[in-house]
Write a protein that holds these residues in place. Structure first.
Motif, PDB file in Angstrom:
ATOM      1  N   ALA A  17      -2.375   1.859  26.170  1.00 39.91           N
ATOM      2  CA  ALA A  17      -1.885   2.174  27.508  1.00 39.91           C
ATOM      3  C   ALA A  17      -0.675   3.094  27.406  1.00 39.91           C
ATOM      4  O   ALA A  17       0.033   3.123  26.398  1.00 39.91           O
ATOM      5  CB  ALA A  17      -1.510   0.891  28.242  1.00 39.91           C
TER       6      ALA A  17
ATOM      7  N   GLN B 249      -2.905   1.870  32.298  1.00 40.61           N
ATOM      8  CA  GLN B 249      -4.094   1.698  31.471  1.00 40.61           C
ATOM      9  C   GLN B 249      -5.293   2.379  32.108  1.00 40.61           C
ATOM     10  O   GLN B 249      -5.618   2.129  33.275  1.00 40.61           O
ATOM     11  CB  GLN B 249      -4.405   0.213  31.285  1.00 40.61           C
ATOM     12  CG  GLN B 249      -5.689  -0.091  30.541  1.00 40.61           C
ATOM     13  CD  GLN B 249      -5.565   0.170  29.059  1.00 40.61           C
ATOM     14  OE1 GLN B 249      -4.759  -0.432  28.389  1.00 40.61           O
ATOM     15  NE2 GLN B 249      -6.386   1.081  28.543  1.00 40.61           N
ATOM     16  N   ASP B 250      -5.943   3.281  31.350  1.00 39.83           N
ATOM     17  CA  ASP B 250      -7.185   3.897  31.799  1.00 39.83           C
ATOM     18  C   ASP B 250      -8.317   2.912  31.561  1.00 39.83           C
ATOM     19  O   ASP B 250      -8.683   2.632  30.418  1.00 39.83           O
ATOM     20  CB  ASP B 250      -7.423   5.203  31.036  1.00 39.83           C
ATOM     21  CG  ASP B 250      -8.564   6.022  31.622  1.00 39.83           C
ATOM     22  OD1 ASP B 250      -9.452   5.439  32.267  1.00 39.83           O
ATOM     23  OD2 ASP B 250      -8.577   7.256  31.430  1.00 39.83           O
TER      24      ASP B 250
ATOM     25  N   LEU C 158       3.323   0.002  32.439  1.00 36.34           N
ATOM     26  CA  LEU C 158       2.180   0.398  31.622  1.00 36.34           C
ATOM     27  C   LEU C 158       1.073   0.908  32.530  1.00 36.34           C
ATOM     28  O   LEU C 158       0.753   0.286  33.544  1.00 36.34           O
ATOM     29  CB  LEU C 158       1.666  -0.772  30.777  1.00 36.34           C
ATOM     30  CG  LEU C 158       2.616  -1.349  29.723  1.00 36.34           C
ATOM     31  CD1 LEU C 158       1.926  -2.458  28.941  1.00 36.34           C
ATOM     32  CD2 LEU C 158       3.109  -0.262  28.779  1.00 36.34           C
TER      33      LEU C 158
ATOM     34  N   LEU D 143      -6.032  -7.207  28.441  1.00 29.24           N
ATOM     35  CA  LEU D 143      -6.001  -5.746  28.546  1.00 29.24           C
ATOM     36  C   LEU D 143      -4.800  -5.146  27.838  1.00 29.24           C
ATOM     37  O   LEU D 143      -4.913  -4.179  27.108  1.00 29.24           O
ATOM     38  CB  LEU D 143      -5.999  -5.330  30.019  1.00 29.24           C
ATOM     39  CG  LEU D 143      -7.265  -5.637  30.807  1.00 29.24           C
ATOM     40  CD1 LEU D 143      -7.104  -5.225  32.264  1.00 29.24           C
ATOM     41  CD2 LEU D 143      -8.461  -4.902  30.205  1.00 29.24           C
ATOM     42  N   GLN D 144      -3.632  -5.706  28.060  1.00 28.88           N
ATOM     43  CA  GLN D 144      -2.421  -5.142  27.502  1.00 28.88           C
ATOM     44  C   GLN D 144      -1.336  -6.202  27.499  1.00 28.88           C
ATOM     45  O   GLN D 144      -1.427  -7.205  28.193  1.00 28.88           O
ATOM     46  CB  GLN D 144      -1.969  -3.930  28.310  1.00 28.88           C
ATOM     47  CG  GLN D 144      -1.958  -4.156  29.807  1.00 28.88           C
ATOM     48  CD  GLN D 144      -1.862  -2.874  30.602  1.00 28.88           C
ATOM     49  OE1 GLN D 144      -0.933  -2.127  30.469  1.00 28.88           O
ATOM     50  NE2 GLN D 144      -2.838  -2.629  31.458  1.00 28.88           N
TER      51      GLN D 144
ATOM     52  N   ILE E 243     -11.158   1.276  27.770  1.00 25.61           N
ATOM     53  CA  ILE E 243     -10.542   0.023  27.339  1.00 25.61           C
ATOM     54  C   ILE E 243     -10.593  -0.060  25.822  1.00 25.61           C
ATOM     55  O   ILE E 243     -11.622   0.139  25.188  1.00 25.61           O
ATOM     56  CB  ILE E 243     -11.268  -1.174  27.972  1.00 25.61           C
ATOM     57  CG1 ILE E 243     -11.031  -1.172  29.483  1.00 25.61           C
ATOM     58  CG2 ILE E 243     -10.793  -2.478  27.364  1.00 25.61           C
ATOM     59  CD1 ILE E 243     -11.687  -2.307  30.205  1.00 25.61           C
TER      60      ILE E 243
END
Length: 360
Positions: free
Chosen positions: A161, A152-153, A150, A120-121, A157
Motif C-alpha cells: 500500500a 491500497q489498490d 495508507l 489487507l494491511q 491485492i
C-alpha cells in the motif's frame, strides 16, 4: 420554516440507538433489530446492495443480521483484538471490512463463505478511519500514532500500500470519505477528503493507473501500476475547534465538485466549498451553517438537487436539513442516537447464505 411530519419519497433513514435499529421512511417506522442489553450496540452498517443485510457490532461480536429472515451469523473477535470500531461493506456487498480498538490490521470477512480473509494491511497503531472508493478500487485507512494514511489498490491485492503522511496537518486523521463520480471521464482518478483532529479539512485527488491486460504484468513490473502521492486540491484550517477534538465526520454533497458537510466535536455542522464550483445556471447560495455560529466561504451555484442532511444527536433526536440549512424534519427518540445512514427500501435479496450461525 415549519418541519414536516414525514420524509419525502424515496428517502429512507437507518437510525441506530444503543439498543435498537430502526428503518424510518415517509410512511412508517420499522424496528429492524433489538438488543437485549440497553447499551449493547456500538456501531451498525447497512449493505450497499439495498438488501436487508446489516452488520452490527457489540463489544465482542460482529453480527450479520438478515432483516427479511430474522437470521444472524456471528463472528467472535479474538482475545486481544479489543472491541469493534469501524464496519464497512465493499460496494458489491460481498465483503465486510472491519477494525478493532486494539488490532493494527484491517480485517476482511467474506459474506458468501463466512470466513476471515487475509488481512489487507497493517498500521503502526489501531486504525481510526476507513473508507473505500465508490467502485471499490481504492481502500483508504488511517491511524493516529503516528498519524498515517495508507492507500491500497484493491485490484492488486498483495502489492504494498502507499503510505501517505499529509503535510497540511500534524494531527491524526479522524474521518475520510470518497466522492461519488459526478461526470464521465473520471475513471483515472478519484477524489477524497480527510478530516483531522485539529479541525482541518482537506481535499485530495488520487491518480489511478491503468492495469496491464496481462494479469501477470503488474507482478513483473509493479512500479508501472504503483499509486503515487495524491495531490492536494483545497484545505480549510481550524474549521472546527481543535481543543474539542476537531472533526468527527465529513461527507461530499451530491451535485458539487468540492462542497462538503462537516460535523465537529464542537457541536457545529458546516457546509464549505473546498474547490472551484461546478458551472451551472440558476441562483446562487452562500455557505450554509447548520448552527448559531457563522463561517465565510465563497459563493457557489445551487444545483437544485433535493439533498437532505441527517444529523443524529445524543439528546435522542435526528435533525434533517435541506441544502439551504433549513430544518425540514425532526425525529424524536427516547434514547441517544449513535448512528444515522441514508438507505434504500432494503428490499433486494439478501446475500447472506441461509446457513446456521457460525463462530470461528
Amino acid at each position: 420554516m415549519a418541519t414536516s411530519r414525514t420524509l419525502p419519497i424515496p428517502h429512507n433513514l437507518l437510525i441506530t440507538t444503543p439498543s435498537t435499529i430502526y428503518l424510518y421512511s415517509h410512511s412508517t417506522t420499522k424496528t429492524l433489530f433489538e438488543c437485549s442489553e440497553t447499551s449493547g450496540i456500538l456501531t451498525v452498517k447497512a449493505a450497499r446492495d439495498n438488501s436487508g443485510l446489516l452488520a452490527i457490532a457489540d463489544s465482542q461480536l460482529v453480527i450479520l443480521h438478515d432483516i427479511t429472515q430474522g437470521t444472524d451469523r456471528k463472528h467472535t473477535l479474538k482475545r486481544g483484538d479489543g472491541s469493534p470500531r469501524i464496519l464497512l461493506f465493499t460496494p458489491d456487498s460481498k465483503t465486510l471490512i472491519f477494525t478493532t480498538t486494539l488490532s493494527n490490521t484491517i480485517q476482511t470477512y467474506s459474506i458468501s463463505t463466512g470466513e476471515l480473509l487475509p488481512p489487507l494491511q497493517s498500521h503502526p497503531s489501531p486504525p481510526t478511519a476507513v473508507t473505500i472508493s465508490p467502485n471499490g478500487t481504492i481502500l483508504l485507512t488511517a491511524s493516529s500514532k503516528p498519524p498515517t494514511v495508507l492507500l491500497q489498490d484493491m485490484r492488486t491485492i498483495g502489492a504494498a500500500a502507499l503510505t501517505f503522511r499529509p503535510t497540511i496537518s500534524e494531527a491524526a486523521v479522524s474521518c475520510a470519505s470518497f466522492q461519488c463520480k459526478h461526470s464521465r471521464g473520471q475513471e483515472n482518478y478519484t477524489t477524497f477528503i480527510l478530516g483531522f483532529r485539529d479541525g482541518t479539512l482537506a481535499l485530495y485527488r488520487l491518480y489511478i493507473p491503468n492495469l496491464p491486460r496481462n494479469p501477470q504484468a503488474w507482478r513483473l513490473y509493479p512500479q508501472r501500476v504503483l499509486l503515487h502521492k495524491p495531490n492536494e486540491l483545497g484545505v480549510y484550517r481550524r474549521l472546527h475547534k481543535p481543543a474539542m477534538g476537531g472533526i468527527t465526520a465529513a461527507e461530499f454533497l451530491p451535485g458539487y465538485k468540492a462542497r462538503v458537510i462537516s460535523v465537529g466535536y464542537d457541536g457545529l455542522c458546516l457546509s464549505v466549498n473546498l474547490g472551484k464550483p461546478n458551472k451551472s445556471v440558476g441562483r446562487t447560495q452562500k455557505a450554509v451553517n447548520f448552527s448559531d455560529s457563522t463561517i465565510e466561504v465563497e459563493e457557489l451555484p445551487y444545483q437544485g438537487i433535493e439533498t437532505l442532511i441527517a444529523i443524529g444527536i445524543q439528546t435522542g433526536k435526528v435533525l434533517i436539513f435541506n441544502i439551504l440549512g433549513l430544518l425540514v424534519h425532526e425525529v424524536v427518540l427516547d434514547f441517544p442516537v449513535i448512528g444515522v445512514e441514508w438507505v434504500g427500501d432494503m428490499s433486494a435479496p439478501c446475500p447472506l447464505p441461509r446457513r446456521a450461525s457460525m463462530s470461528p
